[in-house]
Design a protein around this motif. Sequence first.
Motif, PDB file in Angstrom:
ATOM      1  N   VAL A  13       0.831  -1.201   0.000  1.00 57.34           N
ATOM      2  CA  VAL A  13       0.000   0.000   0.000  1.00 57.34           C
ATOM      3  C   VAL A  13       0.867   1.253   0.000  1.00 57.34           C
ATOM      4  CG1 VAL A  13      -1.760   1.268   1.296  1.00 57.34           C
ATOM      5  CG2 VAL A  13      -1.892  -1.199   1.120  1.00 57.34           C
ATOM      6  N   SER A  14       2.003   1.213   0.667  1.00 54.82           N
ATOM      7  CA  SER A  14       2.888   2.371   0.723  1.00 54.82           C
ATOM      8  C   SER A  14       3.387   2.735  -0.677  1.00 54.82           C
ATOM      9  CB  SER A  14       4.071   2.085   1.647  1.00 54.82           C
ATOM     10  OG  SER A  14       4.956   3.173   1.674  1.00 54.82           O
ATOM     11  N   ALA A  15       3.886   1.750  -1.417  1.00 51.37           N
ATOM     12  CA  ALA A  15       4.359   2.011  -2.778  1.00 51.37           C
ATOM     13  C   ALA A  15       3.207   2.453  -3.675  1.00 51.37           C
ATOM     14  CB  ALA A  15       5.019   0.758  -3.348  1.00 51.37           C
ATOM     15  N   PHE A  16       2.035   1.866  -3.456  1.00 54.83           N
ATOM     16  CA  PHE A  16       0.857   2.243  -4.239  1.00 54.83           C
ATOM     17  C   PHE A  16       0.512   3.713  -4.035  1.00 54.83           C
ATOM     18  CE2 PHE A  16      -3.778   2.810  -4.315  1.00 54.83           C
ATOM     19  CZ  PHE A  16      -4.059   2.455  -5.628  1.00 54.83           C
ATOM     20  N   THR A  17       0.456   4.159  -2.779  1.00 53.00           N
ATOM     21  CA  THR A  17       0.080   5.548  -2.509  1.00 53.00           C
ATOM     22  C   THR A  17       1.146   6.523  -2.996  1.00 53.00           C
ATOM     23  OG1 THR A  17       0.925   5.345  -0.256  1.00 53.00           O
ATOM     24  CG2 THR A  17      -1.434   5.021  -0.576  1.00 53.00           C
ATOM     25  N   LYS A  18       2.418   6.140  -2.922  1.00 49.30           N
ATOM     26  CA  LYS A  18       3.488   7.013  -3.446  1.00 49.30           C
ATOM     27  C   LYS A  18       3.341   7.191  -4.952  1.00 49.30           C
ATOM     28  CE  LYS A  18       6.947   6.015   0.089  1.00 49.30           C
ATOM     29  NZ  LYS A  18       8.220   5.335   0.389  1.00 49.30           N
ATOM     30  N   ALA A  19       3.095   6.096  -5.651  1.00 48.01           N
ATOM     31  CA  ALA A  19       2.937   6.171  -7.107  1.00 48.01           C
ATOM     32  C   ALA A  19       1.690   6.965  -7.479  1.00 48.01           C
ATOM     33  CB  ALA A  19       2.869   4.769  -7.708  1.00 48.01           C
ATOM     34  N   LEU A  20       0.629   6.791  -6.750  1.00 50.27           N
ATOM     35  CA  LEU A  20      -0.604   7.520  -7.027  1.00 50.27           C
ATOM     36  C   LEU A  20      -0.423   9.015  -6.738  1.00 50.27           C
ATOM     37  CD1 LEU A  20      -3.520   7.273  -7.952  1.00 50.27           C
ATOM     38  CD2 LEU A  20      -4.175   6.788  -5.599  1.00 50.27           C
ATOM     39  N   ARG A  21       0.226   9.345  -5.641  1.00 51.74           N
ATOM     40  CA  ARG A  21       0.488  10.747  -5.310  1.00 51.74           C
ATOM     41  C   ARG A  21       1.350  11.408  -6.383  1.00 51.74           C
ATOM     42  NH1 ARG A  21       3.502  11.165  -0.132  1.00 51.74           N
ATOM     43  NH2 ARG A  21       5.233  10.771  -1.531  1.00 51.74           N
ATOM     44  N   LYS A  22       2.349  10.685  -6.873  1.00 53.79           N
ATOM     45  CA  LYS A  22       3.215  11.222  -7.932  1.00 53.79           C
ATOM     46  C   LYS A  22       2.400  11.503  -9.191  1.00 53.79           C
ATOM     47  CE  LYS A  22       7.303  10.301 -10.622  1.00 53.79           C
ATOM     48  NZ  LYS A  22       8.089   9.280 -11.275  1.00 53.79           N
ATOM     49  N   SER A  23       1.526  10.565  -9.558  1.00 52.97           N
ATOM     50  CA  SER A  23       0.676  10.757 -10.745  1.00 52.97           C
ATOM     51  C   SER A  23      -0.235  11.963 -10.572  1.00 52.97           C
ATOM     52  CB  SER A  23      -0.177   9.522 -11.012  1.00 52.97           C
ATOM     53  OG  SER A  23       0.614   8.429 -11.358  1.00 52.97           O
ATOM     54  N   LEU A  24      -0.789  12.125  -9.386  1.00 52.84           N
ATOM     55  CA  LEU A  24      -1.688  13.248  -9.127  1.00 52.84           C
ATOM     56  C   LEU A  24      -0.950  14.584  -9.129  1.00 52.84           C
ATOM     57  CD1 LEU A  24      -4.004  11.729  -6.371  1.00 52.84           C
ATOM     58  CD2 LEU A  24      -4.690  12.448  -8.660  1.00 52.84           C
ATOM     59  N   SER A  25       0.299  14.586  -8.660  1.00 55.64           N
ATOM     60  CA  SER A  25       1.060  15.837  -8.614  1.00 55.64           C
ATOM     61  C   SER A  25       1.495  16.303 -10.007  1.00 55.64           C
ATOM     62  CB  SER A  25       2.276  15.685  -7.704  1.00 55.64           C
ATOM     63  OG  SER A  25       3.210  14.801  -8.279  1.00 55.64           O
ATOM     64  N   GLU A  26       1.521  15.386 -10.964  1.00 50.55           N
ATOM     65  CA  GLU A  26       1.925  15.730 -12.330  1.00 50.55           C
ATOM     66  C   GLU A  26       0.805  16.362 -13.144  1.00 50.55           C
ATOM     67  OE1 GLU A  26       3.419  12.046 -13.878  1.00 50.55           O
ATOM     68  OE2 GLU A  26       5.265  12.158 -12.711  1.00 50.55           O
ATOM     69  N   THR A  27      -0.414  16.363 -12.620  1.00 52.29           N
ATOM     70  CA  THR A  27      -1.535  16.957 -13.350  1.00 52.29           C
ATOM     71  C   THR A  27      -1.832  18.336 -12.790  1.00 52.29           C
ATOM     72  OG1 THR A  27      -3.171  15.991 -11.865  1.00 52.29           O
ATOM     73  CG2 THR A  27      -2.574  14.700 -13.819  1.00 52.29           C
ATOM     74  N   ALA A  41      -4.732   2.199 -11.683  1.00 51.94           N
ATOM     75  CA  ALA A  41      -4.222   0.964 -12.298  1.00 51.94           C
ATOM     76  C   ALA A  41      -2.708   1.013 -12.445  1.00 51.94           C
ATOM     77  CB  ALA A  41      -4.888   0.744 -13.651  1.00 51.94           C
ATOM     78  N   LYS A  42      -2.174   2.152 -12.899  1.00 53.53           N
ATOM     79  CA  LYS A  42      -0.715   2.284 -13.057  1.00 53.53           C
ATOM     80  C   LYS A  42      -0.004   2.214 -11.711  1.00 53.53           C
ATOM     81  CE  LYS A  42      -0.624   4.804 -17.403  1.00 53.53           C
ATOM     82  NZ  LYS A  42      -0.312   6.071 -18.075  1.00 53.53           N
ATOM     83  N   ALA A  43      -0.590   2.837 -10.697  1.00 49.25           N
ATOM     84  CA  ALA A  43       0.007   2.796  -9.364  1.00 49.25           C
ATOM     85  C   ALA A  43       0.037   1.369  -8.814  1.00 49.25           C
ATOM     86  CB  ALA A  43      -0.752   3.712  -8.420  1.00 49.25           C
ATOM     87  N   ALA A  44      -0.913   0.550  -9.238  1.00 49.01           N
ATOM     88  CA  ALA A  44      -0.967  -0.848  -8.786  1.00 49.01           C
ATOM     89  C   ALA A  44      -0.078  -1.760  -9.627  1.00 49.01           C
ATOM     90  CB  ALA A  44      -2.407  -1.349  -8.828  1.00 49.01           C
ATOM     91  N   GLY A  45       0.576  -1.197 -10.658  1.00 44.83           N
ATOM     92  CA  GLY A  45       1.514  -1.992 -11.452  1.00 44.83           C
ATOM     93  C   GLY A  45       0.992  -2.459 -12.788  1.00 44.83           C
ATOM     94  N   TYR A  46      -0.153  -1.965 -13.208  1.00 41.96           N
ATOM     95  CA  TYR A  46      -0.718  -2.340 -14.499  1.00 41.96           C
ATOM     96  C   TYR A  46      -0.414  -1.240 -15.521  1.00 41.96           C
ATOM     97  CZ  TYR A  46      -3.204  -5.832 -11.783  1.00 41.96           C
ATOM     98  OH  TYR A  46      -3.506  -6.881 -10.957  1.00 41.96           O
TER      99      TYR A  46
END
Length: 168
Positions: A13-27, A41-46
Amino acid sequence: MSQDVTPLYVADVSAFTKALRKSLSETDTFPGHAAMLAMVAKAAGYRNHQHLKAEQPKTPELDELALKRALRVFDDQGRMIRWPKWTKVQGLCLWPFWARMPAHQDMTEKEVNEILKPGLTFGDHVLLRRSLIDHKLATRTIDGRTYRRIEQRPTQDALALMDRLKSR
Protein backbone atom coordinates in the motif's frame (compact mmCIF):
# COMPACT_ATOMS: atom_id res chain seq x y z
CA MET A 1 -19.62 3.95 -17.59
CA SER A 2 -20.35 0.35 -16.75
CA GLN A 3 -21.07 -0.86 -13.23
CA ASP A 4 -18.67 -3.82 -13.45
CA VAL A 5 -16.82 -4.53 -10.25
CA THR A 6 -13.07 -4.80 -10.75
CA PRO A 7 -11.32 -6.06 -7.63
CA LEU A 8 -7.86 -4.66 -6.94
CA TYR A 9 -5.26 -6.32 -4.76
CA VAL A 10 -2.36 -4.10 -3.68
CA ALA A 11 0.58 -5.96 -2.17
CA ASP A 12 2.37 -2.82 -0.94
CA VAL A 13 0.00 0.00 0.00
CA SER A 14 2.89 2.37 0.72
CA ALA A 15 4.36 2.01 -2.78
CA PHE A 16 0.86 2.24 -4.24
CA THR A 17 0.08 5.55 -2.51
CA LYS A 18 3.49 7.01 -3.45
CA ALA A 19 2.94 6.17 -7.11
CA LEU A 20 -0.60 7.52 -7.03
CA ARG A 21 0.49 10.75 -5.31
CA LYS A 22 3.21 11.22 -7.93
CA SER A 23 0.68 10.76 -10.75
CA LEU A 24 -1.69 13.25 -9.13
CA SER A 25 1.06 15.84 -8.61
CA GLU A 26 1.93 15.73 -12.33
CA THR A 27 -1.54 16.96 -13.35
CA ASP A 28 -2.59 20.62 -13.22
CA THR A 29 -6.27 19.89 -12.67
CA PHE A 30 -8.09 17.22 -10.76
CA PRO A 31 -8.36 14.21 -13.12
CA GLY A 32 -11.65 12.92 -14.46
CA HIS A 33 -13.05 9.46 -13.84
CA ALA A 34 -11.24 7.67 -16.68
CA ALA A 35 -7.94 9.40 -15.93
CA MET A 36 -8.26 8.51 -12.25
CA LEU A 37 -8.93 4.85 -13.11
CA ALA A 38 -5.79 4.86 -15.26
CA MET A 39 -3.72 6.39 -12.45
CA VAL A 40 -4.95 3.84 -9.90
CA ALA A 41 -4.22 0.96 -12.30
CA LYS A 42 -0.72 2.28 -13.06
CA ALA A 43 0.01 2.80 -9.36
CA ALA A 44 -0.97 -0.85 -8.79
CA GLY A 45 1.51 -1.99 -11.45
CA TYR A 46 -0.72 -2.34 -14.50
CA ARG A 47 -0.21 -0.60 -17.85
CA ASN A 48 -3.68 0.95 -17.77
CA HIS A 49 -7.24 0.28 -16.59
CA GLN A 50 -7.97 -2.12 -19.46
CA HIS A 51 -4.89 -4.16 -18.50
CA LEU A 52 -6.17 -4.33 -14.90
CA LYS A 53 -9.58 -5.55 -16.07
CA ALA A 54 -8.04 -8.10 -18.44
CA GLU A 55 -5.98 -9.62 -15.62
CA GLN A 56 -9.03 -10.37 -13.47
CA PRO A 57 -9.89 -14.06 -13.07
CA LYS A 58 -12.85 -15.12 -15.15
CA THR A 59 -15.91 -16.45 -13.36
CA PRO A 60 -16.50 -20.06 -14.33
CA GLU A 61 -19.41 -20.60 -16.67
CA LEU A 62 -22.22 -22.93 -15.71
CA ASP A 63 -22.14 -26.42 -17.13
CA GLU A 64 -25.59 -26.17 -18.69
CA LEU A 65 -25.61 -29.79 -19.88
CA ALA A 66 -24.85 -31.16 -16.40
CA LEU A 67 -27.38 -28.76 -14.89
CA LYS A 68 -30.05 -29.81 -17.39
CA ARG A 69 -29.40 -33.50 -16.68
CA ALA A 70 -29.44 -32.89 -12.92
CA LEU A 71 -32.79 -31.10 -13.11
CA ARG A 72 -34.27 -34.12 -14.93
CA VAL A 73 -33.74 -36.38 -11.91
CA PHE A 74 -35.87 -34.17 -9.64
CA ASP A 75 -39.66 -33.95 -9.71
CA ASP A 76 -41.74 -30.78 -9.39
CA GLN A 77 -41.54 -30.95 -5.58
CA GLY A 78 -37.74 -31.08 -5.68
CA ARG A 79 -37.50 -34.78 -4.79
CA MET A 80 -35.01 -37.02 -6.55
CA ILE A 81 -36.86 -39.60 -8.64
CA ARG A 82 -33.86 -41.59 -9.92
CA TRP A 83 -30.09 -41.82 -9.59
CA PRO A 84 -28.24 -40.12 -12.48
CA LYS A 85 -25.82 -42.05 -14.69
CA TRP A 86 -23.05 -39.45 -14.99
CA THR A 87 -20.69 -39.17 -12.02
CA LYS A 88 -20.51 -35.39 -12.45
CA VAL A 89 -24.30 -35.13 -12.36
CA GLN A 90 -24.44 -37.45 -9.35
CA GLY A 91 -22.15 -35.13 -7.42
CA LEU A 92 -24.18 -32.12 -8.49
CA CYS A 93 -27.44 -33.75 -7.37
CA LEU A 94 -26.04 -34.36 -3.88
CA TRP A 95 -25.70 -30.66 -3.07
CA PRO A 96 -29.39 -30.11 -2.22
CA PHE A 97 -29.10 -32.96 0.30
CA TRP A 98 -25.85 -31.50 1.66
CA ALA A 99 -27.68 -28.19 2.16
CA ARG A 100 -30.38 -29.93 4.25
CA MET A 101 -27.81 -31.34 6.67
CA PRO A 102 -27.13 -29.14 9.71
CA ALA A 103 -23.76 -27.40 9.77
CA HIS A 104 -21.12 -28.18 12.39
CA GLN A 105 -23.20 -30.92 13.98
CA ASP A 106 -22.58 -34.61 14.53
CA MET A 107 -25.47 -36.84 13.41
CA THR A 108 -26.31 -40.48 13.76
CA GLU A 109 -27.03 -42.66 10.74
CA LYS A 110 -30.72 -42.53 11.62
CA GLU A 111 -30.70 -38.71 11.67
CA VAL A 112 -29.00 -38.60 8.27
CA ASN A 113 -31.57 -41.05 6.90
CA GLU A 114 -34.38 -38.82 8.20
CA ILE A 115 -32.88 -35.93 6.23
CA LEU A 116 -32.37 -37.94 3.02
CA LYS A 117 -35.58 -40.01 2.82
CA PRO A 118 -38.06 -37.13 2.28
CA GLY A 119 -35.92 -35.82 -0.57
CA LEU A 120 -36.18 -38.88 -2.81
CA THR A 121 -38.83 -41.15 -4.24
CA PHE A 122 -36.77 -44.12 -5.46
CA GLY A 123 -36.11 -45.42 -1.94
CA ASP A 124 -32.34 -45.86 -1.88
CA HIS A 125 -31.26 -43.42 0.82
CA VAL A 126 -28.26 -45.64 1.57
CA LEU A 127 -26.87 -44.89 -1.90
CA LEU A 128 -27.21 -41.16 -1.22
CA ARG A 129 -25.59 -41.46 2.19
CA ARG A 130 -22.60 -43.33 0.77
CA SER A 131 -22.35 -40.94 -2.17
CA LEU A 132 -22.20 -37.93 0.15
CA ILE A 133 -19.10 -39.53 1.67
CA ASP A 134 -17.62 -40.50 -1.71
CA HIS A 135 -18.08 -37.00 -3.14
CA LYS A 136 -16.50 -35.43 -0.03
CA LEU A 137 -19.66 -33.64 1.07
CA ALA A 138 -19.85 -35.49 4.40
CA THR A 139 -17.66 -37.64 6.63
CA ARG A 140 -18.35 -40.53 8.94
CA THR A 141 -16.40 -42.26 11.63
CA ILE A 142 -14.82 -45.62 10.88
CA ASP A 143 -17.53 -47.44 12.81
CA GLY A 144 -20.24 -45.54 10.86
CA ARG A 145 -21.97 -44.17 13.94
CA THR A 146 -21.29 -40.46 13.49
CA TYR A 147 -21.79 -38.40 10.35
CA ARG A 148 -20.92 -34.77 9.76
CA ARG A 149 -21.37 -32.42 6.83
CA ILE A 150 -18.09 -31.10 5.40
CA GLU A 151 -18.29 -27.32 5.37
CA GLN A 152 -17.43 -25.84 1.99
CA ARG A 153 -18.73 -23.35 -0.53
CA PRO A 154 -21.05 -24.95 -3.08
CA THR A 155 -19.96 -24.76 -6.70
CA GLN A 156 -21.60 -22.34 -9.14
CA ASP A 157 -23.42 -25.28 -10.73
CA ALA A 158 -24.66 -26.49 -7.34
CA LEU A 159 -25.95 -23.03 -6.42
CA ALA A 160 -27.73 -22.78 -9.77
CA LEU A 161 -29.30 -26.22 -9.30
CA MET A 162 -30.56 -25.39 -5.81
CA ASP A 163 -31.97 -22.05 -7.00
CA ARG A 164 -33.81 -23.69 -9.89
CA LEU A 165 -35.19 -26.41 -7.62
CA LYS A 166 -36.49 -23.77 -5.20
CA SER A 167 -38.29 -21.94 -8.01
CA ARG A 168 -40.24 -25.05 -9.06
